[in-house]
Scaffold this active site. Structure first.
Site, PDB file in Angstrom:
ATOM      1  N   ARG A  55     105.701  19.591 -54.824  1.00 20.34           N
ATOM      2  CA  ARG A  55     106.778  18.734 -54.332  1.00 20.34           C
ATOM      3  C   ARG A  55     107.963  19.501 -53.767  1.00 20.34           C
ATOM      4  O   ARG A  55     108.537  19.054 -52.782  1.00 20.34           O
ATOM      5  CB  ARG A  55     107.179  17.692 -55.360  1.00 20.34           C
ATOM      6  CG  ARG A  55     107.835  18.177 -56.593  1.00 20.34           C
ATOM      7  CD  ARG A  55     107.513  17.287 -57.759  1.00 20.34           C
ATOM      8  NE  ARG A  55     106.228  17.656 -58.314  1.00 20.34           N
ATOM      9  CZ  ARG A  55     105.374  16.817 -58.863  1.00 20.34           C
ATOM     10  NH1 ARG A  55     105.653  15.557 -58.940  1.00 20.34           N
ATOM     11  NH2 ARG A  55     104.243  17.251 -59.354  1.00 20.34           N
ATOM     12  N   THR A  56     108.298  20.638 -54.330  1.00 17.52           N
ATOM     13  CA  THR A  56     109.490  21.324 -53.820  1.00 17.52           C
ATOM     14  C   THR A  56     109.270  21.826 -52.388  1.00 17.52           C
ATOM     15  O   THR A  56     110.130  21.663 -51.528  1.00 17.52           O
ATOM     16  CB  THR A  56     109.886  22.484 -54.755  1.00 17.52           C
ATOM     17  OG1 THR A  56     110.071  21.969 -56.076  1.00 17.52           O
ATOM     18  CG2 THR A  56     111.164  23.156 -54.297  1.00 17.52           C
TER      19      THR A  56
ATOM     20  N   ARG B  32     111.003  30.523 -53.176  1.00 17.87           N
ATOM     21  CA  ARG B  32     110.531  30.353 -54.559  1.00 17.87           C
ATOM     22  C   ARG B  32     109.789  31.619 -54.932  1.00 17.87           C
ATOM     23  O   ARG B  32     108.936  32.092 -54.182  1.00 17.87           O
ATOM     24  CB  ARG B  32     109.609  29.148 -54.678  1.00 17.87           C
ATOM     25  CG  ARG B  32     108.888  29.136 -56.025  1.00 17.87           C
ATOM     26  CD  ARG B  32     108.246  27.833 -56.354  1.00 17.87           C
ATOM     27  NE  ARG B  32     109.239  26.809 -56.659  1.00 17.87           N
ATOM     28  CZ  ARG B  32     108.948  25.678 -57.299  1.00 17.87           C
ATOM     29  NH1 ARG B  32     107.722  25.424 -57.682  1.00 17.87           N
ATOM     30  NH2 ARG B  32     109.896  24.796 -57.546  1.00 17.87           N
TER      31      ARG B  32
ATOM     32  N   HIS C   4     116.927  26.641 -60.610  1.00 19.02           N
ATOM     33  CA  HIS C   4     116.343  25.749 -59.612  1.00 19.02           C
ATOM     34  C   HIS C   4     117.448  24.774 -59.180  1.00 19.02           C
ATOM     35  O   HIS C   4     117.411  23.591 -59.521  1.00 19.02           O
ATOM     36  CB  HIS C   4     115.157  25.014 -60.260  1.00 19.02           C
ATOM     37  CG  HIS C   4     114.238  24.327 -59.301  1.00 19.02           C
ATOM     38  ND1 HIS C   4     114.464  24.246 -57.945  1.00 19.02           N
ATOM     39  CD2 HIS C   4     113.057  23.678 -59.519  1.00 19.02           C
ATOM     40  CE1 HIS C   4     113.467  23.574 -57.392  1.00 19.02           C
ATOM     41  NE2 HIS C   4     112.601  23.229 -58.324  1.00 19.02           N
TER      42      HIS C   4
ATOM     43  N   LYS D 299      98.512  41.890 -49.987  1.00 18.44           N
ATOM     44  CA  LYS D 299      98.146  43.284 -49.730  1.00 18.44           C
ATOM     45  C   LYS D 299      99.219  44.237 -50.254  1.00 18.44           C
ATOM     46  O   LYS D 299      99.182  45.430 -49.985  1.00 18.44           O
ATOM     47  CB  LYS D 299      97.967  43.511 -48.223  1.00 18.44           C
ATOM     48  CG  LYS D 299      96.868  42.662 -47.605  1.00 18.44           C
ATOM     49  CD  LYS D 299      96.796  42.915 -46.106  1.00 18.44           C
ATOM     50  CE  LYS D 299      95.872  41.923 -45.425  1.00 18.44           C
ATOM     51  NZ  LYS D 299      96.093  41.865 -43.974  1.00 18.44           N
TER      52      LYS D 299
HETATM   53  C1  NCD Z   1     109.734  22.479 -61.730  1.00 18.91           C
HETATM   54  C2  NCD Z   1     109.657  23.935 -61.324  1.00 18.91           C
HETATM   55  O1  NCD Z   1     108.809  24.314 -60.532  1.00 18.91           O
HETATM   56  O2  NCD Z   1     110.490  24.641 -61.827  1.00 18.91           O
HETATM   57  N1  NCD Z   1     109.077  21.608 -60.877  1.00 18.91           N
HETATM   58  C3  NCD Z   1     109.630  21.262 -59.685  1.00 18.91           C
HETATM   59  O3  NCD Z   1     110.252  22.030 -59.001  1.00 18.91           O
HETATM   60  N2  NCD Z   1     109.474  19.977 -59.306  1.00 18.91           N
HETATM   61  C4  NCD Z   1     109.384  22.262 -63.137  1.00 18.91           C
HETATM   62  C5  NCD Z   1     108.018  22.636 -63.619  1.00 18.91           C
HETATM   63  O4  NCD Z   1     107.281  23.365 -62.989  1.00 18.91           O
HETATM   64  O5  NCD Z   1     107.681  22.176 -64.716  1.00 18.91           O
END
Ligand code: NCD
Length: 332
Positions: free
Chosen positions: A54-55, A104, A134, A82
């Site tokens: 989703r992110t 990320r 986050h 690599k």
């Molecule tokens: C979270 C994450 O990736 O930190 N999820 C997200 O971004 N929607 C929380 C998780 O992974 O549990």
């Protein structure tokens, strides 16, 4: 604001500016045509070194709705496999003329490194770094709470579960404290981080006593992949350091229908996703009318639009003109 690395970077006014801007942009989500010309000609790179559904999709939708060009870069199948370093990856992005890099990374601190390195000129947005932060998740959570509850001053928020491995929890504590909410982290002692006493929140081991006085209960995923156990195996019996087994965890810290009934009428149930249905949250609670979990996803796009807009469009607050321009284009 040049970068968004930590929820703690935002003072109250800045946080409210993001939320108010998102409020204006949220209107778009309910329209048949969801696009604005604001970031036309700008390039947003999604740089994902760790899996995400989703992110990544949310940032992609946000950038596209503002008419930016989007480049999705996932470490899988790239030269990172690599052994290419963060620095060389960054130099490649710079050479492509990225205006914003949404990153990320499994390593806590990677977005900070990218922003402070001098390797790139673009804005850096932290989309989750290790077990650290986050910030856009915290913003979308606050946005969702505010839509239902109004101002968050004095509101009581319980964040429940695997706090130790959760970047969502840390960013939420920082932002909610800035916005004046009272946060309590609820977890078994083994899943609370060292030094949590210095965080701007309370802690508790007792979910049941808190529920009747809680405005928001935010359930966290039990992050099996960050717990040392053989891949694919049940985290229960093999994770004696964290909790006895999955059933015992659910019994003490899971949100089921009986616990939900103890919440006040107006209280919200939240979860950042992905959920372990049946573990930290039961399926009926996740799908209940109290749950705003799906709405969190929708709101995430508006919040990320606001962040990209404020970082790339010169920090000028979105005016009501932002939206009428869309209306004019629809009518044209
Ligand atoms: C979270 C994450 O990736 O930190 N999820 C997200 O971004 N929607 C929380 C998780 O992974 O549990």
């Amino acid at each position: 604001m040049k970068h968004l690395l930590s929820a703690g970077d935002l003072d109250r006014d800045e946080a409210l500016l993001v939320l108010d801007t998102a409020e204006k942009l949220r209107e778009l989500a309910d329209r048949p045509i969801k696009k604005l010309p604001t970031l036309r000609g700008r390039t947003v790179v999604n740089l994902f070194f760790e899996d995400s559904t989703r992110t990544r999709i949310s940032f992609e939708a946000a950038a596209k709705r503002l008419s930016a060009d989007v480049i999705n870069f996932s470490a899988k199948g790239s030269s990172v496999e690599k052994g290419e370093s963060l620095k060389d990856t960054a130099l490649t992005l710079e050479a492509m003329g990225a205006d914003a890099v949404v990153v990320r990374h499994w390593a806590s601190g990677a977005p900070h490194r990218l922003a402070s390195s001098g390797w790139i000129r673009s804005s850096v947005v932290n989309a989750g770094d290790g077990t650290h932060e986050h910030p856009t998740q915290a913003l979308l959570d606050a946005f969702t709470m505010r839509r239902h509850l109004g101002a968050l001053d004095g509101r009581r928020v319980a964040i429940v579960g695997d706090v130790l491995h959760s970047r969502v929890a840390r960013s939420n504590v920082l932002l909610l404290a800035t916005l004046g909410a009272d946060v309590t982290l609820v977890a078994p002692p083994t899943l609370l981080p060292v030094g949590v006493e210095s965080w701007a929140c309370a802690t508790s081991y007792d979910l049941d006593s808190l529920l009747p006085k809680t405005d928001v209960v935010m359930m966290l995923r039990v992050q099996r992949e960050r717990m040392p156990h053989p891949p694919g195996s049940d985290p229960g019996p093999r994770s004696p350091a964290f909790f006895p087994n999955a059933r015992e965890y659910s019994r003490r810290y899971g949100l089921d229908a009986a616990r939900m009934a103890a919440l006040p009428e107006h209280a919200l149930v939240m979860h950042p996703g992905p959920m372990n249905r049946g573990m930290e949250i039961s399926a009926d609670v996740a799908d209940s009318s109290r749950s705003v979990i799906v709405e969190q996803v929708t709101n995430g796009v508006a919040v990320r639009m606001a962040v990209l807009y404020l970082l790339l469009a010169g920090g000028v607050p979105a005016t009501d003109e932002t939206v009428p321009e869309q209306r004019r284009r629809e009518q044209a």
